[in-house]
Design a protein around this motif. Structure first.
Motif, mmCIF file in Angstrom:
data_model
loop_
_atom_site.group_PDB
_atom_site.id
_atom_site.type_symbol
_atom_site.label_atom_id
_atom_site.label_comp_id
_atom_site.label_asym_id
_atom_site.label_seq_id
_atom_site.Cartn_x
_atom_site.Cartn_y
_atom_site.Cartn_z
ATOM 1 N N ASP A 64 2.354 11.227 6.879
ATOM 2 C CA ASP A 64 3.098 9.991 6.634
ATOM 3 C C ASP A 64 4.471 10.104 7.303
ATOM 4 O O ASP A 64 5.224 11.045 7.037
ATOM 5 N N LYS A 67 7.495 10.118 4.814
ATOM 6 C CA LYS A 67 7.603 11.394 4.097
ATOM 7 C C LYS A 67 8.074 12.494 5.050
ATOM 8 O O LYS A 67 8.840 13.374 4.669
ATOM 9 N N ALA A 106 14.348 7.548 -0.280
ATOM 10 C CA ALA A 106 12.893 7.583 -0.128
ATOM 11 C C ALA A 106 12.217 6.744 -1.215
ATOM 12 O O ALA A 106 11.247 6.033 -0.937
ATOM 13 N N SER A 110 10.067 3.208 -0.629
ATOM 14 C CA SER A 110 8.642 3.276 -0.966
ATOM 15 C C SER A 110 8.113 1.952 -1.492
ATOM 16 O O SER A 110 6.906 1.738 -1.529
#
Length: 195
Positions: A64, A67, A106, A110
């Protein structure tokens, strides 16, 4: 993101992290002397290579992209924490705050708050896990306790325990080396930041 672009950016960020680390060491010691881990003829190249290789490897093995970027940024902050703690036995709050900001960023990108609960649980467990020994008389600095909290926030409970096991193994190996070379012993203070 293309791997060559990641490697180039990692190299540039690696050199930037070297400069930040040097500044953090200077600010905390008040010394403008050369630091062996951040100064020297080849250090800029070494830090750029470390950033390029580390970020490149993370992105190569990351399924990903989001990530991978998060992990690469955390890697660079952890490199700085390791070097500063190893040099002056202090973990700068600015770097710990950066870890928290990276994780919050993050979570925000998301599109869901689901990762926030495991992060908060990891932070609580990390704090308790390191406060208990300090209350029992084992010398653990507040920087180490804050580092454990930040690590728990970034990794969650399971990841935190994995990191603590790796840290314990690295400290055990380092202690054995100190004992075998007669440069220290079991009671020798060890910086927790690098492991």
């Amino acid at each position: 993101m293309d791997l060559p672009i990641t490697i180039i950016m990692g190299g540039a960020l690696g050199e930037g992290v070297r400069r930040v680390s040097r500044r953090l060491i200077e600010n905390r010691t008040g010394l403008l002397t050369k630091q062996p881990d951040v100064d020297g003829r080849w250090r800029p190249i070494q830090w750029a290579l470390a950033g390029a290789l580390g970020c490149g490897a993370i992105m190569f093995w990351s399924a990903d992209i989001a990530k991978g970027i998060e992990t690469a940024m955390i890697f660079l902050v952890l490199v700085s924490i390791s070097v500063v703690d190893d040099n002056i036995r202090k973990i700068p709050n600015e770097l710990l705050l950066m870890l928290l900001i990276l994780k919050l960023g993050a979570v925000a990108t998301s599109g869901t708050l689901d990762p926030l609960l495991p992060a908060l649980a990891g932070m609580a467990v990390g704090t308790v896990l390191f406060i208990i020994p300090s209350k029992l008389g084992i010398q653990i600095g507040w920087g180490d306790i804050k580092m454990a909290a930040a690590a728990g926030f970034c990794l969650g409970v399971v990841g935190l325990f994995e990191a603590v096991l790796v840290m314990a193994a690295m400290i055990a190996i380092y202690s054995l080396i100190l004992i075998m070379t007669k440069k220290g012993g079991v009671k020798t203070k060890v910086a927790i930041g690098p492991p």
